[in-house]
Scaffold this motif. Structure first.
Motif, mmCIF file in Angstrom:
data_model
loop_
_atom_site.group_PDB
_atom_site.id
_atom_site.type_symbol
_atom_site.label_atom_id
_atom_site.label_comp_id
_atom_site.label_asym_id
_atom_site.label_seq_id
_atom_site.Cartn_x
_atom_site.Cartn_y
_atom_site.Cartn_z
ATOM 1 N N GLU A 154 0.799 -1.224 0.000
ATOM 2 C CA GLU A 154 0.000 0.000 0.000
ATOM 3 C C GLU A 154 0.832 1.273 0.000
ATOM 4 O OE1 GLU A 154 -3.017 -0.072 2.999
ATOM 5 O OE2 GLU A 154 -3.925 -1.931 2.242
ATOM 6 N N SER A 155 2.066 1.203 0.458
ATOM 7 C CA SER A 155 2.917 2.398 0.490
ATOM 8 C C SER A 155 3.604 2.671 -0.844
ATOM 9 C CB SER A 155 3.988 2.242 1.576
ATOM 10 O OG SER A 155 4.832 1.124 1.285
ATOM 11 N N TRP A 156 3.412 1.783 -1.824
ATOM 12 C CA TRP A 156 4.109 1.916 -3.094
ATOM 13 C C TRP A 156 3.325 2.763 -4.095
ATOM 14 C CZ3 TRP A 156 6.739 -3.234 -5.024
ATOM 15 C CH2 TRP A 156 7.681 -3.647 -4.072
ATOM 16 N N THR A 157 4.076 3.370 -4.998
ATOM 17 C CA THR A 157 3.530 3.990 -6.196
ATOM 18 C C THR A 157 3.879 3.089 -7.378
ATOM 19 O OG1 THR A 157 3.717 6.242 -5.348
ATOM 20 C CG2 THR A 157 3.730 5.980 -7.752
ATOM 21 N N VAL A 158 2.960 2.963 -8.318
ATOM 22 C CA VAL A 158 3.212 2.140 -9.505
ATOM 23 C C VAL A 158 2.930 2.973 -10.748
ATOM 24 C CG1 VAL A 158 2.682 -0.004 -10.715
ATOM 25 C CG2 VAL A 158 2.503 0.085 -8.214
ATOM 26 N N VAL A 159 3.872 2.981 -11.679
ATOM 27 C CA VAL A 159 3.644 3.600 -12.989
ATOM 28 C C VAL A 159 3.994 2.568 -14.055
ATOM 29 C CG1 VAL A 159 4.105 5.929 -12.154
ATOM 30 C CG2 VAL A 159 5.959 4.606 -13.164
ATOM 31 N N ALA A 160 3.431 2.752 -15.238
ATOM 32 C CA ALA A 160 3.657 1.822 -16.340
ATOM 33 C C ALA A 160 3.606 2.599 -17.650
ATOM 34 C CB ALA A 160 2.627 0.693 -16.308
ATOM 35 N N ASN A 161 3.538 1.890 -18.762
ATOM 36 C CA ASN A 161 3.554 2.571 -20.063
ATOM 37 C C ASN A 161 2.381 3.510 -20.249
ATOM 38 O OD1 ASN A 161 4.592 -0.512 -20.572
ATOM 39 N ND2 ASN A 161 5.852 0.946 -21.705
ATOM 40 N N ALA A 162 1.213 3.067 -19.819
ATOM 41 C CA ALA A 162 0.002 3.851 -20.003
ATOM 42 C C ALA A 162 -0.372 4.551 -18.698
ATOM 43 C CB ALA A 162 -1.143 2.946 -20.465
ATOM 44 N N PRO A 163 -1.217 5.575 -18.752
ATOM 45 C CA PRO A 163 -1.678 6.227 -17.518
ATOM 46 C C PRO A 163 -2.385 5.231 -16.609
ATOM 47 C CG PRO A 163 -2.217 7.562 -19.446
ATOM 48 C CD PRO A 163 -1.725 6.240 -19.960
ATOM 49 N N GLY A 164 -2.284 5.454 -15.305
ATOM 50 C CA GLY A 164 -2.915 4.553 -14.347
ATOM 51 C C GLY A 164 -3.440 5.296 -13.141
ATOM 52 N N SER A 165 -4.173 4.564 -12.308
ATOM 53 C CA SER A 165 -4.717 5.138 -11.079
ATOM 54 C C SER A 165 -4.821 4.038 -10.043
ATOM 55 C CB SER A 165 -6.101 5.759 -11.336
ATOM 56 O OG SER A 165 -6.998 4.757 -11.789
ATOM 57 N N SER A 166 -5.039 4.464 -8.806
ATOM 58 C CA SER A 166 -5.155 3.509 -7.700
ATOM 59 C C SER A 166 -6.543 3.644 -7.093
ATOM 60 C CB SER A 166 -4.075 3.782 -6.647
ATOM 61 O OG SER A 166 -4.186 2.886 -5.569
ATOM 62 N N PRO A 167 -7.510 2.825 -7.532
ATOM 63 C CA PRO A 167 -8.888 2.948 -7.032
ATOM 64 C C PRO A 167 -9.015 2.560 -5.562
ATOM 65 C CG PRO A 167 -8.660 1.013 -8.434
ATOM 66 C CD PRO A 167 -7.391 1.772 -8.548
ATOM 67 N N GLU A 168 -8.087 1.780 -5.061
ATOM 68 C CA GLU A 168 -8.070 1.432 -3.644
ATOM 69 C C GLU A 168 -6.632 1.173 -3.241
ATOM 70 O OE1 GLU A 168 -9.096 -3.098 -3.131
ATOM 71 O OE2 GLU A 168 -10.559 -2.208 -4.510
ATOM 72 N N PRO A 169 -6.311 1.297 -1.962
ATOM 73 C CA PRO A 169 -4.921 1.133 -1.533
ATOM 74 C C PRO A 169 -4.326 -0.196 -1.992
ATOM 75 C CG PRO A 169 -6.242 2.026 0.252
ATOM 76 C CD PRO A 169 -7.198 1.646 -0.835
ATOM 77 N N GLY A 170 -3.158 -0.102 -2.610
ATOM 78 C CA GLY A 170 -2.442 -1.294 -3.047
ATOM 79 C C GLY A 170 -2.874 -1.854 -4.379
ATOM 80 N N GLN A 171 -3.923 -1.297 -4.978
ATOM 81 C CA GLN A 171 -4.415 -1.795 -6.265
ATOM 82 C C GLN A 171 -4.234 -0.720 -7.327
ATOM 83 O OE1 GLN A 171 -5.469 -4.997 -6.793
ATOM 84 N NE2 GLN A 171 -5.403 -4.460 -8.963
ATOM 85 N N TRP A 172 -3.623 -1.071 -8.447
ATOM 86 C CA TRP A 172 -3.364 -0.117 -9.523
ATOM 87 C C TRP A 172 -3.924 -0.651 -10.827
ATOM 88 C CZ3 TRP A 172 -0.829 4.559 -8.657
ATOM 89 C CH2 TRP A 172 -0.325 4.716 -7.362
ATOM 90 N N GLU A 173 -4.669 0.215 -11.503
ATOM 91 C CA GLU A 173 -5.288 -0.130 -12.786
ATOM 92 C C GLU A 173 -4.758 0.813 -13.864
ATOM 93 O OE1 GLU A 173 -7.287 -2.665 -13.304
ATOM 94 O OE2 GLU A 173 -7.332 -3.264 -11.175
ATOM 95 N N PHE A 174 -4.362 0.236 -14.993
ATOM 96 C CA PHE A 174 -3.766 1.042 -16.060
ATOM 97 C C PHE A 174 -4.611 0.977 -17.325
ATOM 98 C CE2 PHE A 174 -0.404 0.107 -13.127
ATOM 99 C CZ PHE A 174 0.268 1.319 -13.033
ATOM 100 N N GLU A 175 -4.634 2.105 -18.021
ATOM 101 C CA GLU A 175 -5.377 2.169 -19.271
ATOM 102 C C GLU A 175 -4.731 1.240 -20.307
ATOM 103 O OE1 GLU A 175 -5.579 6.219 -20.593
ATOM 104 O OE2 GLU A 175 -6.272 6.959 -18.630
ATOM 105 N N ARG A 176 -5.505 0.899 -21.292
ATOM 106 C CA ARG A 176 -4.986 0.095 -22.406
ATOM 107 C C ARG A 176 -3.931 0.911 -23.147
ATOM 108 N NH1 ARG A 176 -7.777 -3.848 -26.156
ATOM 109 N NH2 ARG A 176 -7.024 -3.463 -28.274
ATOM 110 N N SER A 177 -2.778 0.306 -23.381
ATOM 111 C CA SER A 177 -1.678 1.024 -24.026
ATOM 112 C C SER A 177 -1.848 1.039 -25.542
ATOM 113 C CB SER A 177 -0.350 0.355 -23.666
ATOM 114 O OG SER A 177 -0.199 -0.867 -24.388
#
Length: 814
Positions: A154-177
């Motif tokens: 939960e203390s982490w930040t996650v980034v990837a190729n496409a934009p993303g968001s964290s809808p709940e602590p510890g969970q990250w969802e990224f747009e289709r690249s």
């Protein structure tokens, strides 16, 4: 001993591409499960002509694999390949596996920051590491969009190729690249420090470890300014907007390369966040690296090579455009001068080696073979050739062809023939002769002045003759004044009237050739060099000297005389491509007794003459540290540095490493220094210093790293190898010469990919200047059962050793 994984053959890639059309990847990664492994569930939707193929997969274990709802026998997984039998039409493959976190800079690399004990993760999928993160069809011409879902602490930040968001602590969802090749997919995860801005509608981000957040904050304005300037210039040049949405630049720990151009999330080695004072050379290197990766967003990412033997197009183009744009629109207008010091010899040495290869059309039969051509030829020579082509075609035609290429193959794959077709459509004449002579023929012509005959002689390499024409500038010194004129060399001899004291051929790098100064020029330069104010000319002179030394055409004593006359403090960064490291590694061991002391005095004298606080003063001090032989002098600097220089962490460790090599410190003092400031930099430099100690225990410690008995991250692996082999310690290191050749083949069991080849170079017995060592190196390099990457590096090291031995024989010291 061969690799435990199969390298993709080109014929296999062609057949699989004809069979499949990949529609999308959905990848779910669980990074919160434990510190050593992570869960990976991959869903691949693809269209098939129907029939057997395989999916690439390098797991710790596999829970389940289902193709179109039916179970696949996971016991069939063999050396990274799982056979599947597709149906004609649409298919869905789901792979649920457990994957390894790695510490070799590939796959998902997990690093523990010694400064605060926090963990950081980043992805590096080049060239064949993606299957250790997710199941895939791992070849560059099977592009597809990716949707990532990541669970993390939960203390982490996650980034990837496409934009993303964290809808709940510890969970990250990224747009289709956008459609990506497998080797471009990445994510960066951990308690990263993030700085955000926006420019021209493009969200910008900078990321670093929390422990160096202050340094990133200090550099953020410069980094953002350069990024914005480069975006504006690339948009102006290409007329095609950056196509991947947001643009994050993540500075990540223990990164093997300088950077990786992942669309939307470029990763850089985090020493490029400067935690200690650096020279201007390092700032230019960072600027050109930023611009290089941005050029890739068009050339490489928007349009990707169809197969690895066109990888040069990626790197040569980005190298050329990165330097050009940096010089044209950033504060670093002297980028081409820095490039001359940093890159020219890298390419020329590779082009003179027995392992040289054409820039293009290498015919790489598999991915592993292609990786070995990822070298100074692909970067420096290819960039030089493209620069020559631009000068020949003119900017309008050159850029029009590039834009046509981008437009025709947008989000797809293309070949060199496609690009050259675009240039010809844009108005270039038939380019086949240029392609044949400059891109498809290996090796560099040699250009030398025959002063007595009044001609410039051109000699093609005997093994790779080509009909090349060279047009370049020549700098001539007469009575201390320099004049520049042009010459075109077409045949074996071209008349050139010599009416000056010193003649420097091609100092401004207008062509690609091995250029050597004649003997009279070398003599005159000992007087003239200190007064040369043109920085590009100075760089060109030093490249002439370095080429001559490599070609056994100048005495080490003459090189030392030039250094003493005008110490080259312009290029002291820590890489073998730079002048400072080259002098200490290659020249001084072959030079007359007392040469190191002469260079030391010259460095001190130069440093004292420079303004306090200037960048060259810092470079001069670095050279003084590296050449010091008196422990008391070094200890004095630990107590009080010269006016204008602060004893920061970098300089403190430079002094400690030098003291270690002299046997003037011990493991207890080194450990105390590490404990006092336990940063990532300290950890690496502690390893370098520890193994430099002239003790049996120190060399045994280094060797445990080589064999894999002591598992360390990649930066410490390099430090252990480079630090181990010290001149003057041959009695201690001699037993390891034979062990190197005996034990090298087995290292394929403990490392792979990038670091397997690098370790071959890092631990090569550099200080063993003997014919027996050369024979052992050549013999093992000829063993076809050896891993190809290891054989390639061994062959290059043997060539370097043979040249050192030839220099010693040609210019004996007594």
């Amino acid at each position: 001993m061969s690799s435990p994984h199969q390298s993709l053959q080109r014929t296999e890639a062609v057949a699989r591409r004809a069979l499949l059309e990949v529609q999308e990847y959905d990848v779910r990664l669980d990074l919160a499960a434990d510190d050593h492994t992570f869960g990976s569930v991959t869903t691949i939707r693809f269209h098939s002509a129907g029939g057997p193929t395989w999916v690439d997969l390098k797991p710790i274990s596999v829970h389940e694999v289902r193709l179109n709802g039916s179970a696949v026998d996971v016991d069939l997984l063999d050396r990274g390949r799982l056979p599947i039998h597709t149906v004609a039409g649409d298919n869905e493959l789901v792979v649920d596996a457990v994957m390894p976190f790695r510490n070799d800079g590939e796959g998902l690399h997990r690093s523990l920051d010694p400064a605060d004990g926090q963990s950081y993760v980043y992805g590096m999928m080049f060239m064949d590491a993606a299957p250790s993160v997710f199941a895939c069809f791992d070849q560059p011409d099977l592009k597809a969009p990716y949707t990532l879902h990541v669970r993390a602490p939960e203390s982490w930040t996650v980034v990837a190729n496409a934009p993303g968001s964290s809808p709940e602590p510890g969970q990250w969802e990224f747009e289709r690249s956008q459609p990506l090749s497998t080797y471009f997919v990445t994510l960066v995860a951990g308690p990263y420090h993030v700085i955000s801005e926006e420019h021209d509608g493009i969200p910008l981000g900078l990321l670093s470890r929390a422990s160096i957040a202050g340094a990133l904050d200090a550099d953020a304005d410069e980094l953002f300014t350069m990024t914005k300037q480069c975006f504006d210039e690339f948009h102006r040049l290409f007329g095609i907007r950056y196509p991947f949405g947001k643009y994050d630049q993540a500075f990540v720990p223990e990164f093997n390369a300088g950077a990786m151009e992942n669309p939307g999330c470029v990763t850089f080695r985090d020493p490029l966040v400067f935690t200690s004072r650096v020279t201007r050379g390092m700032r230019i290197q960072r600027a050109t690296t930023v611009a290089h990766e941005m050029a890739h967003q068009w050339f490489g990412n928007l349009v990707t090579p169809q197969w690895w033997d066109d990888l040069w197009l990626n790197e040569s183009f980005a190298e050329y455009m990165g330097n050009r744009v940096t010089a044209d629109v950033t504060e670093y207008s002297d980028a081409w001068v820095e490039n001359a010091y940093a890159r020219r010899q890298w390419g020329l040495v590779a082009d003179m080696a027995p392992t040289t290869h054409p820039v293009a059309g290498n015919g790489a039969v598999d991915a592993s073979a292609a990786l070995q051509d990822f070298d100074g030829i692909s970067y420096a020579k290819g960039s030089s050739v493209l620069k020559q082509l631009n000068a020949s075609l003119g900017d309008d035609v050159f850029l029009a062809g590039v834009v046509d290429h981008f437009t025709r193959h947008r989000f797809g794959n293309a070949t060199m023939h496609d690009l050259f077709g675009s240039w010809e459509r844009a108005g270039a004449a038939d380019l086949s002769s240029f392609t044949d002579n400059w891109l498809r023929t290996a090796g560099a012509d040699t250009l030398v002045l025959d002063r007595e005959a009044g001609v410039v002689r051109r000699t093609p390499p005997a093994a790779h003759p080509a009909d090349r024409s060279h047009t370049f500038r020549v700098s001539v010194a007469t009575d201390g004044a320099w004049d520049t004129r042009s010459i075109t060399v077409t045949g074996p001899e071209t008349p050139f009237e010599v009416d000056g004291d010193a003649v420097v051929l091609d100092p401004y790098e207008d062509t690609w050739a091995l250029v050597r100064p004649d003997a009279e020029t070398v003599t005159q330069l000992k007087t003239l060099l200190p007064d040369v104010k043109d920085e590009a000319l100075r760089a060109g002179i030093w490249n002439n000297v370095r080429s001559a030394f490599h070609d056994v055409a100048i005495a080490p004593a003459d090189v030392v005389d030039l250094v003493v006359a005008s110490p080259p403090v312009e290029s002291t960064e820590d890489t073998n491509r730079r002048l400072g490291a080259w002098l200490l590694r290659d020249v001084v061991p072959l030079a007359p007794a007392g040469s190191l002391e002469r260079i030391h005095v010259a460095a001190l004298t130069k440093m004292a003459a420079l303004p306090a606080g200037s960048e060259f003063q810092l470079s001069g001090f670095r050279m003084a540290i590296a050449t010091a032989t008196d422990p008391a002098e070094l200890r004095g600097w630990l107590a009080a540095t010269p006016d204008g220089i602060d004893l920061d962490l970098d300089l403190r460790w430079r002094i400690l490493v030098r003291l270690a090599g002299l046997g003037a410190t011990d493991s207890q003092e080194l450990l105390a220094a590490l404990d006092a400031e336990p940063t990532a930099v300290s950890r690496v430099q502690h390893m370098r210093a520890l193994v430099a100690l002239p003790t049996e225990e120190a060399k045994a410690h280094a060797w445990s790293v080589f064999t894999g008995d002591l598992d360390v991250p990649n930066y410490e692996l390099e430090a252990a190898g480079v630090g181990m082999w010290r001149g003057g310690q041959e009695e201690l290191t001699e037993p390891y010469v034979a062990r190197y050749f005996d034990e090298l083949p087995a290292t394929v069991a403990v490392r792979s990919g990038w670091v397997l080849a690098d370790a071959t170079t890092f631990f090569f017995p550099l200080t063993s200047l003997s014919e027996d060592t050369l024979a052992r190196a050549r013999g093992l390099a000829a063993d076809e059962s050896l891993d190809p990457a290891v054989r390639r590096r061994l062959a290059d090291e043997a060539d370097e050793l043979s040249r050192r031995l030839a220099i010693r024989a040609t210019y004996p010291l007594s």
